[in-house]
Design a protein around this motif. Structure first.
Motif, PDB file in Angstrom:
ATOM      1  N   GLN A   1       0.808  -1.220   0.000  1.00 29.87           N
ATOM      2  CA  GLN A   1       0.000   0.000   0.000  1.00 29.87           C
ATOM      3  C   GLN A   1       0.843   1.273   0.000  1.00 29.87           C
ATOM      4  O   GLN A   1       0.307   2.356  -0.231  1.00 29.87           O
ATOM      5  CB  GLN A   1      -0.945  -0.006   1.211  1.00 29.87           C
ATOM      6  CG  GLN A   1      -2.024  -1.090   1.126  1.00 29.87           C
ATOM      7  CD  GLN A   1      -2.862  -1.176   2.384  1.00 29.87           C
ATOM      8  OE1 GLN A   1      -2.557  -0.562   3.405  1.00 29.87           O
ATOM      9  NE2 GLN A   1      -3.940  -1.947   2.312  1.00 29.87           N
ATOM     10  N   CYS A   2       2.141   1.149   0.249  1.00 28.02           N
ATOM     11  CA  CYS A   2       3.029   2.326   0.294  1.00 28.02           C
ATOM     12  C   CYS A   2       4.154   2.234  -0.738  1.00 28.02           C
ATOM     13  O   CYS A   2       5.190   2.889  -0.599  1.00 28.02           O
ATOM     14  CB  CYS A   2       3.622   2.474   1.698  1.00 28.02           C
ATOM     15  SG  CYS A   2       2.404   2.610   3.010  1.00 28.02           S
ATOM     16  N   SER A   3       3.966   1.447  -1.788  1.00 31.57           N
ATOM     17  CA  SER A   3       5.042   1.167  -2.742  1.00 31.57           C
ATOM     18  C   SER A   3       5.535   2.422  -3.463  1.00 31.57           C
ATOM     19  O   SER A   3       6.735   2.579  -3.705  1.00 31.57           O
ATOM     20  CB  SER A   3       4.589   0.122  -3.759  1.00 31.57           C
ATOM     21  OG  SER A   3       3.445   0.573  -4.471  1.00 31.57           O
ATOM     22  N   LYS A   4       4.634   3.326  -3.809  1.00 30.63           N
ATOM     23  CA  LYS A   4       5.036   4.543  -4.521  1.00 30.63           C
ATOM     24  C   LYS A   4       5.893   5.437  -3.630  1.00 30.63           C
ATOM     25  O   LYS A   4       6.889   6.015  -4.084  1.00 30.63           O
ATOM     26  CB  LYS A   4       3.806   5.305  -5.013  1.00 30.63           C
ATOM     27  CG  LYS A   4       3.061   4.607  -6.137  1.00 30.63           C
ATOM     28  CD  LYS A   4       1.867   5.424  -6.583  1.00 30.63           C
ATOM     29  CE  LYS A   4       1.088   4.708  -7.696  1.00 30.63           C
ATOM     30  NZ  LYS A   4      -0.127   5.459  -8.097  1.00 30.63           N
ATOM     31  N   PHE A   5       5.507   5.571  -2.383  1.00 33.75           N
ATOM     32  CA  PHE A   5       6.294   6.372  -1.444  1.00 33.75           C
ATOM     33  C   PHE A   5       7.697   5.782  -1.307  1.00 33.75           C
ATOM     34  O   PHE A   5       8.705   6.509  -1.350  1.00 33.75           O
ATOM     35  CB  PHE A   5       5.609   6.414  -0.076  1.00 33.75           C
ATOM     36  CG  PHE A   5       6.484   6.949   1.020  1.00 33.75           C
ATOM     37  CD1 PHE A   5       6.610   8.305   1.234  1.00 33.75           C
ATOM     38  CD2 PHE A   5       7.207   6.080   1.834  1.00 33.75           C
ATOM     39  CE1 PHE A   5       7.447   8.806   2.239  1.00 33.75           C
ATOM     40  CE2 PHE A   5       8.036   6.562   2.835  1.00 33.75           C
ATOM     41  CZ  PHE A   5       8.155   7.921   3.039  1.00 33.75           C
ATOM     42  N   LEU A   6       7.778   4.464  -1.129  1.00 26.35           N
ATOM     43  CA  LEU A   6       9.074   3.808  -0.961  1.00 26.35           C
ATOM     44  C   LEU A   6       9.960   4.023  -2.180  1.00 26.35           C
ATOM     45  O   LEU A   6      11.159   4.296  -2.060  1.00 26.35           O
ATOM     46  CB  LEU A   6       8.863   2.308  -0.711  1.00 26.35           C
ATOM     47  CG  LEU A   6       8.155   1.948   0.601  1.00 26.35           C
ATOM     48  CD1 LEU A   6       7.823   0.463   0.638  1.00 26.35           C
ATOM     49  CD2 LEU A   6       9.010   2.333   1.803  1.00 26.35           C
ATOM     50  N   GLU A   7       9.350   3.942  -3.363  1.00 23.56           N
ATOM     51  CA  GLU A   7      10.109   4.144  -4.601  1.00 23.56           C
ATOM     52  C   GLU A   7      10.586   5.586  -4.721  1.00 23.56           C
ATOM     53  O   GLU A   7      11.742   5.848  -5.077  1.00 23.56           O
ATOM     54  CB  GLU A   7       9.237   3.760  -5.803  1.00 23.56           C
ATOM     55  CG  GLU A   7       9.956   3.851  -7.138  1.00 23.56           C
ATOM     56  CD  GLU A   7       9.074   3.447  -8.300  1.00 23.56           C
ATOM     57  OE1 GLU A   7       9.467   3.703  -9.450  1.00 23.56           O
ATOM     58  OE2 GLU A   7       7.986   2.893  -8.065  1.00 23.56           O
ATOM     59  N   ASN A   8       9.705   6.530  -4.416  1.00 27.85           N
ATOM     60  CA  ASN A   8      10.043   7.952  -4.560  1.00 27.85           C
ATOM     61  C   ASN A   8      11.198   8.368  -3.651  1.00 27.85           C
ATOM     62  O   ASN A   8      11.993   9.255  -3.999  1.00 27.85           O
ATOM     63  CB  ASN A   8       8.823   8.815  -4.259  1.00 27.85           C
ATOM     64  CG  ASN A   8       7.761   8.723  -5.346  1.00 27.85           C
ATOM     65  OD1 ASN A   8       8.056   8.297  -6.466  1.00 27.85           O
ATOM     66  ND2 ASN A   8       6.545   9.095  -5.016  1.00 27.85           N
ATOM     67  N   PHE A   9      11.302   7.724  -2.498  1.00 26.29           N
ATOM     68  CA  PHE A   9      12.352   8.108  -1.540  1.00 26.29           C
ATOM     69  C   PHE A   9      13.531   7.142  -1.547  1.00 26.29           C
ATOM     70  O   PHE A   9      14.379   7.192  -0.656  1.00 26.29           O
ATOM     71  CB  PHE A   9      11.745   8.207  -0.125  1.00 26.29           C
ATOM     72  CG  PHE A   9      10.981   9.477   0.112  1.00 26.29           C
ATOM     73  CD1 PHE A   9      11.591  10.571   0.713  1.00 26.29           C
ATOM     74  CD2 PHE A   9       9.666   9.602  -0.292  1.00 26.29           C
ATOM     75  CE1 PHE A   9      10.901  11.748   0.928  1.00 26.29           C
ATOM     76  CE2 PHE A   9       8.958  10.777  -0.088  1.00 26.29           C
ATOM     77  CZ  PHE A   9       9.577  11.855   0.514  1.00 26.29           C
ATOM     78  N   GLY A  10      13.570   6.261  -2.552  1.00 30.58           N
ATOM     79  CA  GLY A  10      14.685   5.331  -2.664  1.00 30.58           C
ATOM     80  C   GLY A  10      14.670   4.242  -1.610  1.00 30.58           C
ATOM     81  O   GLY A  10      15.676   3.535  -1.414  1.00 30.58           O
ATOM     82  N   LEU A  11      13.539   4.069  -0.938  1.00 27.58           N
ATOM     83  CA  LEU A  11      13.450   3.063   0.118  1.00 27.58           C
ATOM     84  C   LEU A  11      12.974   1.714  -0.402  1.00 27.58           C
ATOM     85  O   LEU A  11      12.808   0.765   0.375  1.00 27.58           O
ATOM     86  CB  LEU A  11      12.510   3.556   1.233  1.00 27.58           C
ATOM     87  CG  LEU A  11      13.024   4.761   2.028  1.00 27.58           C
ATOM     88  CD1 LEU A  11      11.940   5.285   2.957  1.00 27.58           C
ATOM     89  CD2 LEU A  11      14.278   4.386   2.822  1.00 27.58           C
ATOM     90  N   ASP A  12      12.753   1.630  -1.718  1.00 25.93           N
ATOM     91  CA  ASP A  12      12.392   0.341  -2.309  1.00 25.93           C
ATOM     92  C   ASP A  12      13.619  -0.571  -2.428  1.00 25.93           C
ATOM     93  O   ASP A  12      13.476  -1.777  -2.652  1.00 25.93           O
ATOM     94  CB  ASP A  12      11.743   0.536  -3.676  1.00 25.93           C
ATOM     95  CG  ASP A  12      12.616   1.347  -4.634  1.00 25.93           C
ATOM     96  OD1 ASP A  12      13.369   2.223  -4.154  1.00 25.93           O
ATOM     97  OD2 ASP A  12      12.544   1.114  -5.853  1.00 25.93           O
ATOM     98  N   GLU A  13      14.815   0.010  -2.268  1.00 22.64           N
ATOM     99  CA  GLU A  13      16.042  -0.770  -2.419  1.00 22.64           C
ATOM    100  C   GLU A  13      16.656  -1.187  -1.084  1.00 22.64           C
ATOM    101  O   GLU A  13      17.613  -1.954  -1.054  1.00 22.64           O
ATOM    102  CB  GLU A  13      17.053   0.026  -3.238  1.00 22.64           C
ATOM    103  CG  GLU A  13      16.567   0.318  -4.662  1.00 22.64           C
ATOM    104  CD  GLU A  13      17.595   1.067  -5.489  1.00 22.64           C
ATOM    105  OE1 GLU A  13      18.697   1.316  -4.965  1.00 22.64           O
ATOM    106  OE2 GLU A  13      17.294   1.396  -6.648  1.00 22.64           O
ATOM    107  N   VAL A  14      16.102  -0.698   0.037  1.00 23.89           N
ATOM    108  CA  VAL A  14      16.605  -1.158   1.333  1.00 23.89           C
ATOM    109  C   VAL A  14      15.905  -2.471   1.683  1.00 23.89           C
ATOM    110  O   VAL A  14      14.939  -2.883   1.021  1.00 23.89           O
ATOM    111  CB  VAL A  14      16.371  -0.102   2.440  1.00 23.89           C
ATOM    112  CG1 VAL A  14      16.976   1.233   2.041  1.00 23.89           C
ATOM    113  CG2 VAL A  14      14.885   0.041   2.758  1.00 23.89           C
ATOM    114  N   GLU A  15      16.346  -3.136   2.720  1.00 27.28           N
ATOM    115  CA  GLU A  15      15.786  -4.438   3.100  1.00 27.28           C
ATOM    116  C   GLU A  15      14.380  -4.254   3.677  1.00 27.28           C
ATOM    117  O   GLU A  15      14.173  -3.470   4.606  1.00 27.28           O
ATOM    118  CB  GLU A  15      16.685  -5.118   4.130  1.00 27.28           C
ATOM    119  CG  GLU A  15      16.230  -6.520   4.486  1.00 27.28           C
ATOM    120  CD  GLU A  15      17.149  -7.196   5.508  1.00 27.28           C
ATOM    121  OE1 GLU A  15      16.960  -8.396   5.756  1.00 27.28           O
ATOM    122  OE2 GLU A  15      18.053  -6.504   6.037  1.00 27.28           O
TER     123      GLU A  15
END
Length: 355
Positions: free
Chosen positions: A196-210
């Motif tokens: 539900q928060c995938s876009k936020f994670l991607e926008n802040f580069g947090l999609d690449e952390v564990e």
């Protein structure tokens, strides 16, 4: 404003507070009398249709600055205190503490009620069925992720009734002890919250952390508090519960993300004039049977608001919501005609047509 003028306004506020306290205590005296009568007659303490009627009446009379939402919030807390004054009763909810279900429970039963955190939806139904709890609060559907299968299964297998629905806007926060996003190396949360928060994670580069899935967002907040360079996607309530600093609020992708919850118990509601009814329907596996069934609702001028197919123990059933109460004349005709196919789940005050 002068100090004298401010002091005078405070004196007026104090006088109003004194009057409010006296009036609320008078209300509690009457509540006590009602409780004695209900104890003799076996009447239910929680009557959602009665509470709705009170709020509707007050909203109509209101000529001040309060809007309906403020009136509802204020009086729902008074109602909750009144119920505990009449007869303290346990409310079981799908835990853990600080979960969205806990939040939904408090929205209806107030902060003073006695809450029991249960680890499974089946467990909630079991506690209410065995009368260890008077009410159970469980999720039924989310606007992004659909129907909750475990709730449908339990509604099929237990003979409890839906007595109310609660609609909750779902907001996620990013909680962390880190001062900067770049310091975050891992994030804890539930699978569904990551989605539900995938876009936020991607926008802040947090999609690449564990990303580390855990069983609840509340547990995620607890872990993030104690582990350096970690964060949690959790509710505001969950972060507050563990005093976890919040770096970002409302990080969900959709601003209309809602979850619908049911309150279940062992009694049925009277008609309120604005009701919704839920049923489970099992029909023979014959051509045209479903069309005929739904056509009967159309002929009776009953508006269906939801129909979802579901598999329970290998059998196909339908979960259906419609506007109206089981004691409405047109609804009674439907129930009479299809008595072998319908399991009545409950009639309750309608909060919304559909999420």
């Amino acid at each position: 404003m002068s100090e004298a003028g401010l002091l005078e306004l405070r004196k007026k506020l104090d006088a109003i507070d004194d009057e409010l306290l006296e009036l609320i205590n008078k209300r509690m005296d009457l509540v006590h009398e009602v409780g004695l009568l209900k104890a003799k007659s076996g009447g239910a303490i929680y009557r959602p249709e009665r509470e709705k009627a009170i709020i509707d009446r007050l909203d109509t009379l209101n000529k001040g600055k309060l809007n309906r939402a403020a009136i509802e919030a204020f009086f729902l807390e008074i109602f909750a205190i009144s119920r505990n004054f009449e007869l303290p009763e346990n409310i079981a909810y799908l835990g853990p503490e600080g979960s969205f279900t806990h939040q939904a429970a408090e929205a209806r039963f107030g902060a003073m009620s006695s809450y029991i955190s249960i680890g499974s939806i089946k467990g909630v139904f079991r506690e209410v069925s065995t009368k260890k709890a008077r009410f159970g609060v469980i999720p039924i559907e989310n606007s992004s992720n659909g129907i909750v299968s475990d709730t449908i299964n339990c509604l099929s297998n237990y003979n409890l009734k839906i007595i109310a629905e609660v609609i909750l806007n779902i907001h996620h926060t990013l909680g962390t002890t880190c001062d900067k996003v770049k310091d975050i190396k891992k994030i804890y949360s539930k699978d569904i919250a990551f989605e539900q928060c995938s876009k936020f994670l991607e926008n802040f580069g947090l999609d690449e952390v564990e990303h580390i899935p855990v069983e609840s967002t509340t547990k995620a907040a607890k872990l993030a508090l104690n582990e350096p360079n970690s964060a949690a996607i959790c509710s505001h309530v969950g972060a507050k519960l563990y005093n976890l600093p919040i770096l970002f609020e409302n990080i969900e992708d959709k601003d209309n993300n809602k979850t619908r919850f049911f309150i279940v118990s062992d009694f049925e509601n009277a008609q309120s004039g604005n009701d919704k009814t839920s049923i489970l329907v099992k029909l023979p596996n014959l051509q045209g049977v479903l069309v005929e069934f739904l056509t009967d609702f159309d002929k009776a001028k009953i508006n269906l608001t939801k129909i979802k197919s579901h598999i329970v123990e290998g059998d196909s059933i339908f979960f259906i919501d419609f506007n109206g109460h089981k004691d409405d004349e047109n609804v009674k005709e439907i129930f009479k005609k299809h008595k072998d196919s319908i399991k009545f789940l409950g009639s309750y005050v309608k909060e919304i047509d559909d999420i």
